[in-house]
Design an enzyme around this catalytic site. Structure first.
Site, PDB file in Angstrom:
ATOM      1  N   ASP A  51      73.772  29.835  46.510  1.00 55.18           N
ATOM      2  CA  ASP A  51      72.543  29.602  45.769  1.00 55.18           C
ATOM      3  C   ASP A  51      72.492  28.155  45.273  1.00 55.18           C
ATOM      4  OD1 ASP A  51      70.048  30.386  44.950  1.00 55.18           O
ATOM      5  OD2 ASP A  51      70.720  31.547  43.238  1.00 55.18           O
ATOM      6  N   ASN A  52      72.165  27.941  44.018  1.00 55.74           N
ATOM      7  CA  ASN A  52      71.910  26.590  43.506  1.00 55.74           C
ATOM      8  C   ASN A  52      73.204  25.881  43.109  1.00 55.74           C
ATOM      9  OD1 ASN A  52      69.521  28.419  42.948  1.00 55.74           O
ATOM     10  ND2 ASN A  52      68.603  26.426  42.562  1.00 55.74           N
TER      11      ASN A  52
ATOM     12  N   GLU B   7      64.390  38.578  40.219  1.00 56.82           N
ATOM     13  CA  GLU B   7      65.409  37.779  39.535  1.00 56.82           C
ATOM     14  C   GLU B   7      65.116  37.803  38.041  1.00 56.82           C
ATOM     15  OE1 GLU B   7      67.615  33.437  40.007  1.00 56.82           O
ATOM     16  OE2 GLU B   7      65.774  33.839  41.113  1.00 56.82           O
TER      17      GLU B   7
ATOM     18  N   HIS C 278      69.949  26.133  48.158  1.00 47.61           N
ATOM     19  CA  HIS C 278      68.779  25.295  47.850  1.00 47.61           C
ATOM     20  C   HIS C 278      69.224  23.839  47.934  1.00 47.61           C
ATOM     21  CE1 HIS C 278      66.030  28.504  46.333  1.00 47.61           C
ATOM     22  NE2 HIS C 278      67.174  29.102  46.068  1.00 47.61           N
TER      23      HIS C 278
ATOM     24  N   LYS D 261      67.218  21.149  45.994  1.00 45.88           N
ATOM     25  CA  LYS D 261      67.342  21.062  44.539  1.00 45.88           C
ATOM     26  C   LYS D 261      68.694  20.510  44.100  1.00 45.88           C
ATOM     27  CE  LYS D 261      64.294  24.983  43.340  1.00 45.88           C
ATOM     28  NZ  LYS D 261      63.879  25.424  44.683  1.00 45.88           N
TER      29      LYS D 261
ATOM     30  N   HIS E 187      72.142  31.628  51.680  1.00 48.49           N
ATOM     31  CA  HIS E 187      71.104  31.429  50.659  1.00 48.49           C
ATOM     32  C   HIS E 187      71.518  30.251  49.776  1.00 48.49           C
ATOM     33  CE1 HIS E 187      68.021  33.213  47.692  1.00 48.49           C
ATOM     34  NE2 HIS E 187      68.533  32.159  47.078  1.00 48.49           N
TER      35      HIS E 187
ATOM     36  N   HIS F 126      62.955  35.891  47.704  1.00 47.23           N
ATOM     37  CA  HIS F 126      63.562  35.964  46.381  1.00 47.23           C
ATOM     38  C   HIS F 126      62.857  37.125  45.667  1.00 47.23           C
ATOM     39  CE1 HIS F 126      64.861  31.926  47.322  1.00 47.23           C
ATOM     40  NE2 HIS F 126      65.408  31.741  46.136  1.00 47.23           N
TER      41      HIS F 126
END
Length: 441
Positions: A335-336, A237, A85, A88, A83, A234
């Site tokens: 994640d990010n 959250e 991104h 981004k 998972h 998602h």
């Protein structure tokens, strides 16, 4: 020395510690923390044999192999990051109003996407991130791609190019990312499904409570079923205990008898709910065969963020222990990275696992929690033979300095050696100066 040995085509790593939960090696001899002290014979890029340290393999040809004493250092399989991104990543320097709050992260990212996400911009940032992951020892990544038109027509073709370019180094998968309200338009959903399916991708959406959520979920499950696609959500959250979309995703999967894999990320609100609600949700998730991934770096950063000079009161992560006890597959992921949703990070899954161990108490005992960054996400992504170390498998592993979990998780392990097909990877970390052009002008 290891590079010289690998150049000969076959060699042996002596006195290497393997986590017993991450190997296909049968042995009753495990030392502290359930490690196996082994000798690994490597030939033609694969693990020819694995034997208890100091004991010759049945195949006497391994006796003559050149060897190196690993001194009891731990070797892990390559990481699997299910998972992320990538689209981004590294936009933080130009999203100057980002302040660590979820609403601002949404608005800042949207503005940056609409103004800056060209093919060249995405290619520079995504390639940079992939080179970081390669350096740290990641074998496979699933990235979510913002798929609102017209962005989908830019990001998905680029992803297909990157997937081909990186084949053999990092296995890439992608999941579409759209708000659940996007599914109101059946024509848009159909076009998106065709685009994602053509790229070998996974259908995904961000879920939140809406009056017609169940109808929209049914629509997505039915489209994915017809296309033979997996799903990735998602969900929840938020700190709001009323957010229950994980439960409703599980019920939709059962209601539609969905044949594919389903992964759900975040699920933060579960930790804010009463025991009866938690039990009902997790029972439904377990019976539906759904997997869950926790994103501790991002969720710690965003959840309970306060702008009144007060301290956050909860950790933001979901209930992995309770899930695991029910047999729910659980994973951890990055994640990010360096964007408004998480200002830090470098796609180093060892860093993610280190943080998760401390925040989620994945120790005393460590048990099989290391599978959450290797074997389990590999299974979730349908990657056979990835995330484990076993005879006959590829000699893809990470040789660490530490000899115990305490040693490994106490230092960054910046001197780790990543082996692909038995050969050390010479892939330095890219310099941030490569990204200076992103903020120029």
């Amino acid at each position: 020395m290891l590079a010289r040995l690998a150049g000969q085509g076959s060699y042996k790593l002596r006195n290497i510690r393997l986590d017993a939960t991450l190997t296909g090696i049968a042995s009753s001899a495990a030392d502290g923390d359930d490690f196996l002290l082994c000798d690994l014979a490597i030939e033609a890029g694969r693990i020819l044999a694995a034997t208890p340290a100091g004991i010759n393999a049945d195949d006497s040809s391994t006796d003559a192999m050149p060897s190196m004493d690993a001194g009891g250092r731990i070797a892990l399989p390559l990481f699997v990051d299910c998972h992320t991104h990538l689209d981004k990543g590294h936009i933080l320097p130009r999203t100057t109003l980002a302040n660590g709050s979820f609403p601002t992260a949404l608005t800042q990212t949207k503005a940056d996407r609409e103004a800056r996400w060209t093919r060249d911009d995405l290619a520079l940032r995504m390639d940079f991130a992939l080179r970081c992951a390669l350096h740290y020892g990641t074998a496979a990544i699933r990235t979510h791609l913002d798929s609102h038109p017209p962005q989908d027509a830019i990001s998905w073709p680029l992803f297909e190019e990157l997937r081909q370019e990186w084949r053999g180094r990092i296995e890439l998968q992608a999941a579409s990312l759209v708000p659940i309200d996007f599914l109101h338009d059946e024509d848009l959903l159909a076009r998106l499904a065709r685009r994602v399916s053509g790229a070998g991708g996974v259908l995904g959406a961000v879920t939140y409570p809406t009056p017609d959520l169940d109808r929209l979920l049914d629509r997505l499950f039915q489209v994915a079923s017809r296309q033979g696609m997996d799903l990735d959500f998602h969900a929840d959250e938020t700190a709001d205990p009323a957010a229950d979309t994980l439960h409703r995703i599980a019920l939709a999967a059962k209601r539609n008898r969905f044949p594919g894999r389903v992964l759900v990320g975040h699920c933060c609100s579960l930790a804010r709910q009463d025991s009866a609600t938690v039990d009902a949700t997790l029972d439904a998730v377990a019976s539906a065969g759904i997997a869950v991934v926790s994103l501790p770096t991002c969720n710690l950063y965003l959840q309970d963020r306060r702008h009144d000079a007060t301290t956050p009161r909860w950790r933001g992560v979901t209930l992995l222990h309770e899930m695991k006890k029910r047999g729910i597959p659980v994973a951890l992921a990055s994640d990010n990275t360096r964007d408004p949703f998480h200002a830090y990070g470098d796609l180093d899954m060892l860093e993610t696992y280190r943080l998760a161990t401390r925040v989620l108490h994945l120790d005393h005992p460590t048990a099989d929690w290391p599978r959450a960054v290797s074997a389990t996400p590999a299974e979730i992504m349908g990657l056979s033979g990835t995330g484990v170390i076993e005879p006959g498998g590829k000699a893809d592993l990470i040789l660490l300095e530490g000899r115990s979990w305490s040693e490994v998780l106490s230092r960054p392990e910046s001197n780790r050696i990543v082996l692909r097909a038995g050969r050390p990877v010479d892939a330095p970390l890219p310099c941030y100066s490569e990204l200076d052009a992103l903020t120029a002008g």
